[in-house]
Design a protein around this motif. Structure first.
Motif, PDB file in Angstrom:
ATOM      1  N   UNK A 533     -27.336 -40.648 -17.102  1.00 42.61           N
ATOM      2  CA  UNK A 533     -25.916 -40.661 -17.020  1.00 42.61           C
ATOM      3  C   UNK A 533     -25.778 -41.454 -15.425  1.00 42.61           C
ATOM      4  N   UNK A 534     -25.835 -42.510 -15.304  1.00 39.37           N
ATOM      5  CA  UNK A 534     -25.174 -42.889 -14.304  1.00 39.37           C
ATOM      6  C   UNK A 534     -23.736 -42.591 -13.806  1.00 39.37           C
ATOM      7  N   UNK A 535     -23.268 -41.936 -12.875  1.00 42.25           N
ATOM      8  CA  UNK A 535     -21.716 -41.363 -12.522  1.00 42.25           C
ATOM      9  C   UNK A 535     -21.378 -41.603 -10.764  1.00 42.25           C
ATOM     10  N   UNK A 536     -19.989 -41.937 -10.413  1.00 41.62           N
ATOM     11  CA  UNK A 536     -19.194 -42.442  -9.465  1.00 41.62           C
ATOM     12  C   UNK A 536     -17.968 -41.293  -9.484  1.00 41.62           C
ATOM     13  N   UNK A 537     -17.699 -40.744  -7.955  1.00 43.98           N
ATOM     14  CA  UNK A 537     -17.051 -39.856  -8.377  1.00 43.98           C
ATOM     15  C   UNK A 537     -16.104 -39.734  -6.890  1.00 43.98           C
ATOM     16  N   UNK A 538     -14.581 -39.295  -6.644  1.00 42.07           N
ATOM     17  CA  UNK A 538     -14.586 -38.658  -6.196  1.00 42.07           C
ATOM     18  C   UNK A 538     -13.675 -37.331  -5.702  1.00 42.07           C
ATOM     19  N   UNK A 539     -13.935 -36.175  -4.096  1.00 39.96           N
ATOM     20  CA  UNK A 539     -13.310 -35.253  -4.492  1.00 39.96           C
ATOM     21  C   UNK A 539     -12.858 -34.947  -3.430  1.00 39.96           C
ATOM     22  N   UNK A 540     -12.200 -33.808  -3.156  1.00 41.92           N
ATOM     23  CA  UNK A 540     -11.463 -33.611  -2.113  1.00 41.92           C
ATOM     24  C   UNK A 540     -10.916 -32.446  -2.478  1.00 41.92           C
ATOM     25  N   UNK A 541     -10.523 -31.464  -0.949  1.00 42.17           N
ATOM     26  CA  UNK A 541     -10.111 -29.993  -1.338  1.00 42.17           C
ATOM     27  C   UNK A 541     -10.516 -29.401   0.480  1.00 42.17           C
ATOM     28  N   UNK A 542      -9.762 -28.680   0.179  1.00 44.12           N
ATOM     29  CA  UNK A 542      -9.870 -27.507   1.408  1.00 44.12           C
ATOM     30  C   UNK A 542      -9.713 -26.322   1.197  1.00 44.12           C
ATOM     31  N   UNK A 543      -9.675 -24.712   2.629  1.00 44.00           N
ATOM     32  CA  UNK A 543      -9.234 -23.878   2.183  1.00 44.00           C
ATOM     33  C   UNK A 543      -8.470 -23.847   3.312  1.00 44.00           C
ATOM     34  N   UNK A 544      -7.413 -23.496   3.344  1.00 44.23           N
ATOM     35  CA  UNK A 544      -6.154 -22.850   4.696  1.00 44.23           C
ATOM     36  C   UNK A 544      -5.345 -21.581   4.245  1.00 44.23           C
ATOM     37  N   UNK A 545      -4.805 -21.411   5.426  1.00 40.04           N
ATOM     38  CA  UNK A 545      -3.594 -20.545   5.044  1.00 40.04           C
ATOM     39  C   UNK A 545      -2.570 -20.431   4.690  1.00 40.04           C
ATOM     40  N   UNK A 546      -1.959 -21.762   4.903  1.00 36.46           N
ATOM     41  CA  UNK A 546      -0.699 -21.985   4.769  1.00 36.46           C
ATOM     42  C   UNK A 546      -0.445 -23.541   4.084  1.00 36.46           C
ATOM     43  N   UNK A 547       0.839 -23.162   3.260  1.00 36.61           N
ATOM     44  CA  UNK A 547       0.666 -24.867   2.413  1.00 36.61           C
ATOM     45  C   UNK A 547       0.903 -26.119   2.877  1.00 36.61           C
ATOM     46  N   UNK A 548       1.806 -25.238   4.406  1.00 40.26           N
ATOM     47  CA  UNK A 548       2.313 -26.777   5.409  1.00 40.26           C
ATOM     48  C   UNK A 548       1.077 -27.082   6.203  1.00 40.26           C
ATOM     49  N   UNK A 549       0.860 -26.479   6.140  1.00 41.86           N
ATOM     50  CA  UNK A 549      -1.392 -26.669   6.958  1.00 41.86           C
ATOM     51  C   UNK A 549      -2.659 -27.517   6.539  1.00 41.86           C
TER      52      UNK A 549
END
Length: 593
Positions: A533-549
Motif C-alpha cells: 500500500x502507498x499512503x499519504x498522511x497528516x498528523x498534529x499534536x502536542x503535550x502541554x500543561x494548560x489548555x489555553x497554551x
C-alpha cells in the motif's frame, strides 16, 4: 497377381499407423507443449453478470474460445448448449441465440427475451421445538416473489438451511419435500419445501486427550457439557477457544454420533506447545534505536496452566548508554480465553532528556476478556523511582497507582482486519496516603482509531489520543513519576518529530512532560499491489500543561506499507510543518487496528 499374407498386412498396419496418425492429426494438435488454437468469440446483447456467466461456462479467455482437448475448434452446437445453460442459471429459459461468422472469428448474438420469475414460495418448517435461527430464514428468505429466478441464489439458500440445521445440532434433519417447478411457457417458477428438523441429540461424553493440562483448566475454555443438547456451533466455538488459549500447537475434534441413541461423544485432541521457550530479539526502530532482547518462558509451570516469563530488553544500544528493562511475569489463567491474572516484578533504567531514572515495580493486573470484542483490566502498581533530573537535582518517589482500563475492538481479530474501529479508555489515580512524598492526581487517557474502506483499493484511517491530568502544575513538574507524564512525537504519535520530543520545557529547555495530551492523524492508503500500500498522511499534536497554551505541532508525509501476517511493516517519511521543519524517517511494525 501376387497376394500378401494376412500377417504381413497386419504387421504393415502397426508399423506405419503412427505415421498415418501424424498426417491426419497435426503435431500442434497432439503436442502438450504447444497451446491449441482457439476461436475469437464476440458476445453481444448482454452485459454485466449475465455476460460474465456465459464467459465462465464457455471458459473464454480474452474473448477467445479455447479449442477442445484434441485441438479442434468448438462446434456451434457446443457454444449454443453452454450459452443456454448459463442463461437458464440466471432465469432466462427462452432466449434467441444466433451465431454468425466473420473472418476467423464468430459473434454470439443473444436476445434474452422474457425471464422466468419467482411466483409461489412455500417454505414449511416442522420442528418439535422453536429454533429462531431457522424460523427467521424461512420467514425471510432471500428469494422474493416477482424477482428473476437465480438458480445460484436458490442453491446457496438451500445449503445455508442445511448448514444452519447442523450448527443447531439437528443431525437427522432433512428436506422431506424439495420441489422447484419451472413453467417455461408461463414464465414463472414455484418452490415448495418441507423441512423436518428431526429429534434433538444430546452430548453423552466430553473428553480431552493429547495434553498434559488438567481437564479442570480445559473445561473452562469449553462450553460443551455432558447431558446438554448437542450444538455443532458450540463444539466449533470450544475448539476455537482452545486454539486461541495459546497453550496448544493444534486442536482437533473427533465426534462419534450414535443415531439410534441420539447422542454424541466429543473428544478434543490438543497437542501441547513446547513447555520451554528461549527467544532472542535483535532489531531497530526509529524511536527505540537499536534493540536487543532475550526471554525465557515456561508455558506449563503446573497442569493448571500457570506460566512465567523472564525477560531482559536493551533499547538505544547504539547510543552512549542503553535503556535497560528486566521483568519477571507470572500468569494465571482465569477460565475464559485471554482472561488472566498477571503478577509482575520489574526493573527499568531509562535515560532521556527529562531525567535519568531507575524504577523498581511491583504490579498486579486482572485481565477480563468479556467477549470477542470487549476486554477490561484492573491493576495496581507499586513503585520506587529514583530520578536524577536534568539540572542536577535528585529525588526519590514511592507510590501506588490503581488503574482501570476498558478496551473495544469492532472485529474479533484485529491482526487480519483492514477495516473497523478500536477504542481504549484508561483511568489512573493516586492519593496522599498512597505515596511518599504526597502525590495526589487523577489521569484519564482515551485512544481511538477508525479505518474505513472507501473502495476495493482505497482506505481512510483516522486516529486520536487525548490525555488529561487533574493535578497542580507545580507539583506535577516536580513530583510526577516519569511514566505518567505525557509526551508527543514519534512513530505512532506525531510523525516528523522525534520520539517524545514534544512537551513543555524548563528554564534549561529540557523536556518535562505535560499534564495533557492531544494528538490526531488522518491517512489515506492505496493498495497498488497484492501486499503493498502507498499512503499519504497528516498528523498534529502536542503535550502541554494548560489548555489555553496548547500549540499543536503539524506534519505531513507519505509512506509505503508491506502487509504481512504479523501486521503491516510501515516505512514513512514525514516533514514537520512547525518547529525546525525538518524531515524524519519512521519505521513501525504491527496491525493497522
Amino acid at each position: 497377381m501376387k497376394q500378401f499374407p494376412a500377417k504381413s498386412v497386419i504387421r504393415f498396419f502397426f508399423l506405419f499407423s503412427p505415421l498415418f496418425l501424424l498426417c491426419v492429426f497435426p503435431v500442434t494438435a497432439l503436442s502438450s507443449d504447444t497451446p491449441a488454437t482457439g476461436t475469437a468469440l464476440k458476445i453481444t446483447g448482454v452485459d454485466g453478470p449475465i455476460k460474465a456467466n456465459i464467459k465462465s461456462h464457455l471458459a473464454l479467455v480474452d474473448n477467445v474460445l479455447p479449442a477442445s482437448a484434441l485441438g479442434f475448434p468448438r462446434s456451434d452446437a457446443f457454444i449454443l448448449d453452454k450459452t443456454r445453460q448459463a442463461l437458464q442459471a440466471l432465469g432466462y429459459y427462452r432466449p434467441e441465440i444466433r451465431i454468425t461468422e466473420k473472418g476467423l472469428g464468430k459473434t454470439l448474438e443473444i436476445d434474452r427475451r422474457q425471464p422466468v420469475r419467482w411466483r409461489n414460495i412455500e417454505l414449511n418448517l416442522i420442528c418439535v421445538q422453536p429454533y429462531p435461527e431457522l424460523e427467521q430464514m424461512f420467514n425471510r428468505p432471500p428469494l422474493k416473489r416477482g424477482e428473476i429466478v437465480h438458480h445460484g441464489d436458490y442453491e446457496k439458500f438451500k445449503s445455508a438451511v442445511r448448514q444452519q440445521a447442523l450448527e443447531l445440532g439437528l443431525l437427522a434433519s432433512t428436506f422431506t419435500v424439495s420441489q422447484l417447478n419451472v413453467d417455461v411457457a408461463e414464465a414463472y417458477a414455484d418452490i415448495r419445501w418441507l423441512f423436518d428438523c428431526g429429534p434433538d441429540y444430546v452430548v453423552n461424553r466430553v473428553t480431552f486427550s493429547g495434553t498434559a493440562l488438567s481437564e479442570t483448566l480445559l473445561g473452562k475454555f469449553v462450553s460443551v457439557r455432558s447431558g446438554q443438547r448437542y450444538r455443532q456451533s458450540q463444539v466449533i466455538a470450544s475448539q476455537q477457544a482452545l486454539t486461541r488459549s495459546e497453550f496448544f500447537k493444534s486442536v482437533t475434534v473427533e465426534q462419534n454420533v450414535d443415531h439410534l441413541a441420539r447422542q454424541a461423544d466429543i473428544d478434543f485432541f490438543a497437542l501441547d506447545q513446547d513447555k520451554y521457550e528461549l527467544k532472542s530479539l535483535l532489531g531497530y526502530g526509529t524511536d527505540t534505536k537499536g534493540k536487543l532482547g532475550v526471554s525465557w518462558q515456561n508455558r506449563r509451570a503446573n497442569d493448571r496452566g500457570h506460566h512465567y516469563l523472564l525477560r531482559l530488553d536493551l533499547n538505544q544500544v547504539i547510543a552512549n548508554s542503553a535503556d535497560i528493562t528486566t521483568s519477571f511475569q507470572y500468569k494465571i489463567p482465569l477460565g475464559r480465553e485471554k482472561s488472566q491474572w498477571i503478577n509482575l516484578v520489574g526493573y527499568q533504567r531509562e535515560n532521556d532528556d527529562f531525567a535519568d531514572s531507575e524504577v523498581i515495580t511491583l504490579e498486579s493486573r486482572l485481565l477480563r476478556q468479556n467477549n470477542a470484542f470487549w476486554s477490561s483490566q484492573w491493576a495496581i502498581t507499586l513503585a520506587r523511582e529514583l530520578l536524577a533530573i536534568a539540572g542536577g537535582s535528585t529525588q526519590s518517589l514511592i507510590y501506588a497507582v490503581p488503574s482501570w482500563q476498558l478496551k473495544y475492538y469492532s472485529v474479533a481479530d484485529p491482526f487480519s482486519a483492514d477495516a473497523g474501529w478500536f477504542w481504549q479508555s484508561q483511568l489512573r489515580f493516586s492519593h496522599d496516603h498512597l505515596s511518599d512524598p504526597e502525590l495526589a492526581f487523577m489521569q484519564m487517557e482515551q485512544r481511538v482509531k477508525r479505518i474505513w474502506r472507501l473502495s476495493s483499493r482505497w482506505r481512510m484511517m483516522m486516529r486520536g489520543q487525548l490525555g488529561i491530568t487533574w493535578m497542580d502544575t507545580e507539583t506535577f513538574n516536580t513530583a510526577m513519576p516519569s511514566d505518567y507524564r505525557f509526551f508527543a512525537g514519534g512513530d505512532v504519535s506525531v510523525r516528523g518529530f522525534g520520539y517524545q520530543s514534544l512537551s513543555p520545557v524548563d528554564e534549561q529547555n529540557e523536556l518535562l512532560g505535560g499534564k495533557h495530551l492531544l494528538a490526531a492523524s488522518i491517512e489515506f492508503d492505496y493498495l497498488f499491489h497484492r501486499d503493498y500500500r502507498w499512503a499519504v498522511f497528516a498528523d498534529q499534536g502536542n503535550a502541554f500543561n494548560h489548555w489555553r497554551d496548547r500549540q499543536l505541532q503539524k506534519s505531513v508525509g507519505t509512506g509505503l506499507r508491506w502487509v504481512t501476517p504479523v501486521g503491516a511493516i510501515r516505512l514513512d517519511v514525514a516533514k514537520a510543518l512547525d518547529g525546525n521543519k525538518g524531515w524524519r524517517l519512521h519505521i513501525t511494525i504491527g496491525p493497522d487496528l
